[in-house]
Design a protein around this motif. Structure first.
Motif, PDB file in Angstrom:
ATOM      1  N   GLY A   1       1.413   1.760   0.553  1.00  0.00           N
ATOM      2  CA  GLY A   1       2.721   1.101   0.645  1.00  0.00           C
ATOM      3  C   GLY A   1       3.493   1.320  -0.640  1.00  0.00           C
ATOM      4  O   GLY A   1       3.106   2.092  -1.515  1.00  0.00           O
ATOM      5  N   ALA A   2       4.582   0.576  -0.762  1.00  0.00           N
ATOM      6  CA  ALA A   2       5.559   0.797  -1.842  1.00  0.00           C
ATOM      7  C   ALA A   2       4.944   0.778  -3.239  1.00  0.00           C
ATOM      8  O   ALA A   2       5.393   1.456  -4.149  1.00  0.00           O
TER       9      ALA A   2
ATOM     10  N   GLU B   1       5.297   3.481  -9.866  1.00  0.00           N
ATOM     11  CA  GLU B   1       5.200   4.239 -11.126  1.00  0.00           C
ATOM     12  C   GLU B   1       5.925   5.587 -11.031  1.00  0.00           C
ATOM     13  O   GLU B   1       5.953   6.345 -12.013  1.00  0.00           O
TER      14      GLU B   1
ATOM     15  N   PHE C   1       9.405  -3.514  -2.337  1.00  0.00           N
ATOM     16  CA  PHE C   1      10.334  -4.333  -1.535  1.00  0.00           C
ATOM     17  C   PHE C   1      10.203  -5.799  -1.911  1.00  0.00           C
ATOM     18  O   PHE C   1      11.186  -6.544  -1.950  1.00  0.00           O
ATOM     19  N   ARG C   2       8.956  -6.227  -2.188  1.00  0.00           N
ATOM     20  CA  ARG C   2       8.686  -7.656  -2.434  1.00  0.00           C
ATOM     21  C   ARG C   2       8.109  -7.838  -3.830  1.00  0.00           C
ATOM     22  O   ARG C   2       7.660  -6.871  -4.455  1.00  0.00           O
TER      23      ARG C   2
ATOM     24  N   TRP D   1      14.138  -6.542  -1.696  1.00  0.00           N
ATOM     25  CA  TRP D   1      14.599  -7.707  -0.891  1.00  0.00           C
ATOM     26  C   TRP D   1      14.947  -8.904  -1.775  1.00  0.00           C
ATOM     27  O   TRP D   1      15.383  -9.943  -1.279  1.00  0.00           O
TER      28      TRP D   1
ATOM     29  N   GLN E   1       3.362   3.711   4.642  1.00  0.00           N
ATOM     30  CA  GLN E   1       4.554   2.968   5.084  1.00  0.00           C
ATOM     31  C   GLN E   1       5.784   3.470   4.323  1.00  0.00           C
ATOM     32  O   GLN E   1       6.895   3.072   4.604  1.00  0.00           O
TER      33      GLN E   1
ATOM     34  N   HIS F   1       6.703   4.636   9.004  1.00  0.00           N
ATOM     35  CA  HIS F   1       8.089   4.163   9.035  1.00  0.00           C
ATOM     36  C   HIS F   1       9.085   5.303   8.887  1.00  0.00           C
ATOM     37  O   HIS F   1      10.242   5.071   8.561  1.00  0.00           O
TER      38      HIS F   1
ATOM     39  N   GLY G   1      -1.348  -0.458  -2.855  1.00  0.00           N
ATOM     40  CA  GLY G   1       0.054  -0.803  -3.087  1.00  0.00           C
ATOM     41  C   GLY G   1       0.759  -1.408  -1.906  1.00  0.00           C
ATOM     42  O   GLY G   1       1.940  -1.139  -1.683  1.00  0.00           O
ATOM     43  N   THR G   2       0.037  -2.242  -1.155  1.00  0.00           N
ATOM     44  CA  THR G   2       0.697  -2.900  -0.022  1.00  0.00           C
ATOM     45  C   THR G   2       0.015  -4.229   0.266  1.00  0.00           C
ATOM     46  O   THR G   2      -1.192  -4.371   0.120  1.00  0.00           O
TER      47      THR G   2
ATOM     48  N   VAL H   1       4.021  -6.302   6.853  1.00  0.00           N
ATOM     49  CA  VAL H   1       4.856  -5.838   7.968  1.00  0.00           C
ATOM     50  C   VAL H   1       3.969  -5.240   9.047  1.00  0.00           C
ATOM     51  O   VAL H   1       3.120  -4.384   8.768  1.00  0.00           O
TER      52      VAL H   1
ATOM     53  N   LEU I   1      -1.644  -4.343  -7.591  1.00  0.00           N
ATOM     54  CA  LEU I   1      -1.321  -4.972  -8.879  1.00  0.00           C
ATOM     55  C   LEU I   1      -1.616  -6.469  -8.835  1.00  0.00           C
ATOM     56  O   LEU I   1      -2.107  -7.065  -9.783  1.00  0.00           O
TER      57      LEU I   1
ATOM     58  N   ALA J   1      -1.902   1.400  -9.510  1.00  0.00           N
ATOM     59  CA  ALA J   1      -2.475   2.504  -8.743  1.00  0.00           C
ATOM     60  C   ALA J   1      -2.562   3.760  -9.599  1.00  0.00           C
ATOM     61  O   ALA J   1      -3.558   4.496  -9.543  1.00  0.00           O
TER      62      ALA J   1
HETATM   63  N1  APR Z   1       0.201  -0.306  -8.415  1.00  0.00           N
HETATM   64  C1  APR Z   1      -0.394  -0.885  -7.342  1.00  0.00           C
HETATM   65  N2  APR Z   1       0.186  -1.845  -6.583  1.00  0.00           N
HETATM   66  C2  APR Z   1       1.433  -2.231  -6.950  1.00  0.00           C
HETATM   67  C3  APR Z   1       2.122  -1.679  -8.055  1.00  0.00           C
HETATM   68  C4  APR Z   1       1.454  -0.672  -8.803  1.00  0.00           C
HETATM   69  N3  APR Z   1       2.022  -0.083  -9.869  1.00  0.00           N
HETATM   70  N4  APR Z   1       3.337  -2.291  -8.146  1.00  0.00           N
HETATM   71  C5  APR Z   1       3.397  -3.180  -7.133  1.00  0.00           C
HETATM   72  N5  APR Z   1       2.263  -3.152  -6.415  1.00  0.00           N
HETATM   73  C6  APR Z   1       1.899  -3.931  -5.220  1.00  0.00           C
HETATM   74  C7  APR Z   1       2.537  -5.289  -5.142  1.00  0.00           C
HETATM   75  O1  APR Z   1       1.694  -6.246  -5.779  1.00  0.00           O
HETATM   76  C8  APR Z   1       2.606  -5.512  -3.625  1.00  0.00           C
HETATM   77  O2  APR Z   1       1.375  -6.044  -3.146  1.00  0.00           O
HETATM   78  O3  APR Z   1       2.399  -3.212  -4.108  1.00  0.00           O
HETATM   79  C9  APR Z   1       2.764  -4.112  -3.064  1.00  0.00           C
HETATM   80  C10 APR Z   1       4.170  -3.811  -2.627  1.00  0.00           C
HETATM   81  O4  APR Z   1       4.439  -4.639  -1.523  1.00  0.00           O
HETATM   82  P1  APR Z   1       5.811  -4.436  -0.734  1.00  0.00           P
HETATM   83  O5  APR Z   1       6.940  -4.276  -1.704  1.00  0.00           O
HETATM   84  O6  APR Z   1       5.878  -5.522   0.295  1.00  0.00           O
HETATM   85  O7  APR Z   1       5.662  -3.021  -0.024  1.00  0.00           O
HETATM   86  P2  APR Z   1       5.001  -2.682   1.371  1.00  0.00           P
HETATM   87  O8  APR Z   1       3.776  -3.517   1.596  1.00  0.00           O
HETATM   88  O9  APR Z   1       4.855  -1.213   1.400  1.00  0.00           O
HETATM   89  O10 APR Z   1       6.143  -3.108   2.427  1.00  0.00           O
HETATM   90  C11 APR Z   1       5.888  -2.801   3.778  1.00  0.00           C
HETATM   91  O11 APR Z   1       8.076  -3.626   4.355  1.00  0.00           O
HETATM   92  O12 APR Z   1      10.343  -3.786   4.089  1.00  0.00           O
HETATM   93  C12 APR Z   1       9.347  -3.136   4.754  1.00  0.00           C
HETATM   94  O13 APR Z   1       9.580  -1.020   5.693  1.00  0.00           O
HETATM   95  C13 APR Z   1       9.375  -1.666   4.458  1.00  0.00           C
HETATM   96  O14 APR Z   1       7.496  -0.129   4.423  1.00  0.00           O
HETATM   97  C14 APR Z   1       7.979  -1.367   3.928  1.00  0.00           C
HETATM   98  C15 APR Z   1       7.183  -2.539   4.487  1.00  0.00           C
END
Ligand code: APR
Length: 247
Positions: free
Chosen positions: A24-25, A30, A36-37, A43, A102, A120, A189-190, A194, A216, A234
């Motif tokens: 995920g995001a 990095e 996103f959150r 968001w 994602q 996605h 990283g997710t 969702v 993280l 990550a």
């Molecule tokens: N390394 C590892 N994890 C990280 C890092 C990092 N450097 N920075 C942030 N994170 C973690 C956060 O702690 C969080 O748990 O990555 C996660 C990001 O979560 P979201 O921003 O919710 O991303 P994601 O889970 O991919 O969102 C899912 O939501 O809005 C929709 O379509 C959008 O695909 C997205 C979906």
């Protein structure tokens, strides 16, 4: 996080018959792409409601500048980071069967991964909402918004999933099949908030598989579902895990 946990996780990955990754995001933070959150998340600055398909169709003049700023400009500048390269190395060395991501940033492919299911969609293409034709995003100028179809002048929509939109059935099936075949899943990283994407790790778990989580901060997976929770970035953790696995 103790090296002990890292070594145990590496042993599990080394012994896995078929390992996959669910990203995920967080894996792209990095690379300069905000999550996103959480702190600094997309968001927390923009209302997700604007990225709902119906709202976009009713207010393209308002939403298209946001799409350009948040997705196209940011992703256009981003490069893969060591976490993306570590997954590509695992695939190259035969230790990773594929990735379900994602993310819409194509950074896994840019790092060299070849089996990538984009749950996605991605920013690579746009589709006309009138004539349904697809266009490579690089061929569409974004200096005049809303982006319009070169063939019929209709409204172009980026080929990634908006809220209120379904996931493509072939990607859903390919991702689910990979999860059913896998006996180990790296969750990177997710927080899996969702759906239906977030259920991928549960499918692996249900079939008796092992979950290694790299995040993280702790997530809904961390203390109930993940077998290993490697807390950290990550870009730091994944190369370490990969090196221990491949040595
Ligand atoms: N390394 C590892 N994890 C990280 C890092 C990092 N450097 N920075 C942030 N994170 C973690 C956060 O702690 C969080 O748990 O990555 C996660 C990001 O979560 P979201 O921003 O919710 O991303 P994601 O889970 O991919 O969102 C899912 O939501 O809005 C929709 O379509 C959008 O695909 C997205 C979906």
């Amino acid at each position: 996080m103790s090296n002990h946990a890292l070594e145990n996780a590496a042993r599990a990955l080394k012994n896995a018959r078929c390992a996959m990754a669910f990203t995920g995001a967080g894996i792209s933070v990095e690379s300069g792409i905000p999550p996103f959150r959480g702190p600094g998340g997309v968001w927390s600055k923009h209302d997700p409601e604007k990225f709902e398909k119906g709202y976009f169709k009713r207010h393209p003049d308002e939403v298209w500048p946001l799409l350009k700023e948040i997705f196209f400009d940011m992703i256009g500048r981003a490069q893969p980071n060591p976490a993306h390269f570590a997954l590509a190395e695992l695939e190259y060395r035969g230790k990773l069967a594929g990735i379900v991501t994602q993310n819409i940033d194509s950074l896994h492919q840019a790092a060299g991964s070849t089996v990538v299911h984009e749950y996605h969609g991605s920013t690579r293409r746009m589709q006309c909402m009138k004539c349904r034709m697809f266009f490579d995003s690089h061929s569409i100028p974004l200096d005049k918004l809303p982006a319009s179809c070169p063939a019929c002048g209709g409204l172009l929509k980026p080929d990634f999933v908006f809220f209120g939109e379904g996931v493509s059935s072939e990607v859903h099936r390919a991702a689910t099949d990979l999860a059913k075949q896998s006996d180990l899943c790296l969750i990177i990283g997710t927080g899996g908030q969702v759906m239906p994407a977030g259920r991928i790790p549960y499918i692996v778990k249900k079939h008796g598989g092992t979950l290694i989580e790299i995040n993280l901060h702790d997530t809904d997976y961390s203390y109930t579902t993940s077998d290993y929770f490697l807390q950290g970035k990550a870009g730091t953790m994944l190369p370490k895990l990969t090196q221990l696995t491949l040595e």
